[in-house]
Scaffold this active site. Sequence first.
Site, mmCIF file in Angstrom:
data_model
loop_
_atom_site.group_PDB
_atom_site.id
_atom_site.type_symbol
_atom_site.label_atom_id
_atom_site.label_comp_id
_atom_site.label_asym_id
_atom_site.label_seq_id
_atom_site.Cartn_x
_atom_site.Cartn_y
_atom_site.Cartn_z
ATOM 1 N N MET A 1 0.876 -1.157 0.103
ATOM 2 C CA MET A 1 -0.060 0.044 0.070
ATOM 3 C C MET A 1 0.929 1.235 -0.008
ATOM 4 O O MET A 1 1.402 1.670 0.934
ATOM 5 C CB MET A 1 -1.073 -0.133 1.376
ATOM 6 C CG MET A 1 -2.097 -1.321 1.120
ATOM 7 S SD MET A 1 -3.080 -1.409 2.538
ATOM 8 C CE MET A 1 -3.815 0.337 2.541
ATOM 9 N N ASN B 1 -6.958 -10.813 -3.852
ATOM 10 C CA ASN B 1 -6.903 -9.779 -3.111
ATOM 11 C C ASN B 1 -8.189 -9.014 -3.081
ATOM 12 O O ASN B 1 -8.896 -8.759 -4.266
ATOM 13 C CB ASN B 1 -5.829 -8.847 -3.460
ATOM 14 C CG ASN B 1 -5.569 -7.540 -3.129
ATOM 15 O OD1 ASN B 1 -5.453 -6.311 -3.633
ATOM 16 N ND2 ASN B 1 -5.528 -7.482 -1.906
ATOM 17 N N GLY B 2 -8.697 -8.265 -1.870
ATOM 18 C CA GLY B 2 -9.486 -7.343 -1.918
ATOM 19 C C GLY B 2 -10.632 -7.854 -0.666
ATOM 20 O O GLY B 2 -11.279 -8.879 -0.931
ATOM 21 N N LYS C 1 0.972 -7.823 -10.286
ATOM 22 C CA LYS C 1 -0.266 -7.908 -9.632
ATOM 23 C C LYS C 1 -1.100 -6.887 -10.417
ATOM 24 O O LYS C 1 -0.733 -5.710 -11.206
ATOM 25 C CB LYS C 1 -0.087 -6.815 -8.415
ATOM 26 C CG LYS C 1 -1.313 -6.695 -7.646
ATOM 27 C CD LYS C 1 -0.919 -6.098 -6.010
ATOM 28 C CE LYS C 1 -2.173 -5.833 -5.163
ATOM 29 N NZ LYS C 1 -3.213 -4.839 -5.671
ATOM 30 N N CYS D 1 -2.393 -0.129 -10.118
ATOM 31 C CA CYS D 1 -2.554 1.091 -9.162
ATOM 32 C C CYS D 1 -3.768 1.978 -9.888
ATOM 33 O O CYS D 1 -3.481 2.151 -11.361
ATOM 34 C CB CYS D 1 -1.358 2.178 -9.070
ATOM 35 S SG CYS D 1 -1.581 3.586 -8.388
#
Length: 323
Positions: A8, A199-200, A139, A98
């Site tokens: 992050m 992810n998430g 990613k 991103c």
Amino acid sequence: MQLHLAPMEGVVNARMRALLTAIGGIDRCITEFVRITDQLLPARVFHRLCPELEHGCKTPSGTPVYIQLLGGEPGPMAENAARAASLGAIGIDTNFGCPAKCVNRHRGGSVLLDEPELLYQIIKSMRSAVPASIPVTAKIRLGFNDDSKLIDIVSAINEAGANGLTIHARTKSDGYKPPAHWHQLAKLHDVNRIPLVANGEVWSPDDYQACKQQSGCSDVMLGRGLLARPDLALAIKTQSLGKKYHRDEWANIFLLVEALFNDSVASCAPRHVGGPIKQWLGYLRREYPQAQQLFDKIKRLNSAADIASAIHEHRDYHLIVAA
């Protein structure tokens, strides 16, 4: 099962990686992104974002740290991947997820998801530039505006020779709004041949189990959930073994918060000393009401002395009187 700490930006730096991995349960960290344009960056840039290079690319508790690169040109990405490898990187991650507008405007991050062929060229060039012993991972999100190119994206990354893929189960347009569409990952197992990490929106062990069931992925990357509940990775692993787990009490979490503040006093400019602790308390207050109380006390304080006084007062009340 592999549980990774999300990279992050502006939050998970070396000091935070050290604190969180010391608790246990985290198998891999990724640095904040190294922004690649058209230049070969000097060694100091990599060392600034990944001081763990001085210690075998591992946190003080021994958790591996991959260096993350963000850029849109195959040549410079390959050159800088080779530079990172020469400095001792044990793994190199590539940021195609991103959603920040300032990054996307300069052909970085999730905007590249509209160009699967370019993703192929970037990963292929990086994979060719570093020794085979050093993993090159990526990613991504489900897509930019929608998920219509997801199969092509995953196929391109696989064909380019990537060693792993993490998917944030939302598009760029979704931002961080719930839900995360874990089920979208289930359809990828027929075309994906490399380790796949979901992810998430994993905030609890129950969320992990739901994510695993819907995505078909046992490996998960944790971000905001781990900042809100620092023992989340350990809880997930313990409960997955069928064992009972008693979540960490505020007294233990507070010691980490205090350690973060003390580190900030030693390493940050005076005007920035309060930033890291306020930022972390902003996440912790989701799970701990005491974090909200401490945040309310310090949110308008700027000097290290004033913040330290508020922290000491909080400790005396919550950890001594309350006990």
